[in-house]
Write an enzyme that holds these catalytic residues in place. Sequence first.
Site, short mmCIF file in Angstrom:
data_model
loop_
_atom_site.label_atom_id
_atom_site.label_comp_id
_atom_site.label_asym_id
_atom_site.label_seq_id
_atom_site.Cartn_x
_atom_site.Cartn_y
_atom_site.Cartn_z
CE LYS A 181 40.95 45.37 44.59
NZ LYS A 181 40.02 44.80 43.61
CD GLN A 218 37.14 46.20 41.97
OE1 GLN A 218 38.36 46.08 41.99
NE2 GLN A 218 36.37 45.64 42.88
CG ASP A 253 41.43 40.09 39.85
OD1 ASP A 253 41.48 40.07 41.09
OD2 ASP A 253 40.91 41.02 39.19
N1 GUN Z 1 35.30 42.66 42.94
C1 GUN Z 1 35.18 42.07 44.15
N2 GUN Z 1 36.27 41.34 44.43
C2 GUN Z 1 37.11 41.46 43.38
C3 GUN Z 1 38.40 40.94 43.08
O1 GUN Z 1 39.01 40.19 43.84
N3 GUN Z 1 38.92 41.31 41.89
C4 GUN Z 1 38.27 42.11 41.01
N4 GUN Z 1 38.87 42.41 39.86
N5 GUN Z 1 37.07 42.60 41.25
C5 GUN Z 1 36.51 42.28 42.43
#
Ligand code: GUN
Length: 293
Positions: free
Chosen positions: A53, A97, A120
């Site tokens: 990311k 995350q 998110d």
């Molecule tokens: N863990 C797996 N997919 C995601 C996501 O799209 N966002 C976040 N914050 N954690 C994740």
Amino acid sequence: MAPKLINGKEVAARVREDLVQEIARLKQLGHTPGLAVVLVGDDPASQVYVGAKVKACAELGLYSQEWRLPADTTQEKLVELIHQLNADERIHGILVQSPPPPHIDEAAVILNIDPRKDVDGFHPANVAKLVLEDPTGFVPCTPLGCMELLRAAGVETAGKHAVVVGRSMIVGKPMANLLVSKAANATVTIAHSRTKNLAEVCRSADILVAAVGRPCMLGADCIKPGAVVIDVGINRIPDSSRPRGYRIVGDVDFDAVQGLCSAITPVPGGVGPMTIAMLMANTVKACRQIVGA
Ligand code: GUN
């Protein structure tokens, strides 16, 4: 006949290309979109995702902050950091995350994120906006990416029966909401681990979205001939023939279904690459909305 492979790498590259111009416009106005990524603990898969990311931000010229906190970080400390990021004008998107370590109440933490920075789409204010079809809200990146794949592949959703297998807040539920929205007009069934006659339900789908997190769970008995299959699963299974000792498979048994469906997202290379591209898109949107540009 071999199905059409819906290429997530290509579609994600196109999404990023479209963002380049918008980022240049914002920068000219003196605004660089900024994303803060927070990881608590040392889950290996999460570490890879968080690194990817931050790298994606750098490639697009976005500002980013990467916060890696020890596994024993208290919820209070994490919330304190979120309040700091809420107040940081360089930051337009905040992502914690998932999943955090078990001593942290994820829902309580998310409530502290400024909904305008919740790229998110996990904050209840954004969940409500999705249901209300308010375009200023943020939609979780993975289902947003799935919709973009359907659009890019020219799949008509209006009037089609879509079956979403999985009811998570990250994928299943928002995906079902997107498909049933006035923009897509599908008829939607949400199936899950307690669904009776799961294969039969799946077999009634024109569009099947698999988001259960179980390797190769959906097989040929789940596919209507000609169906479009979106496989959200990213599962590691042991494979001694691979250098890392594992390989990645989806929730759908690709080999078993490929002779039946008309189009399918491969794993890897389907939905996976889309998630980060949509996160970049959400961060740019957050910047645009916050600065009013
Ligand atoms: N863990 C797996 N997919 C995601 C996501 O799209 N966002 C976040 N914050 N954690 C994740």
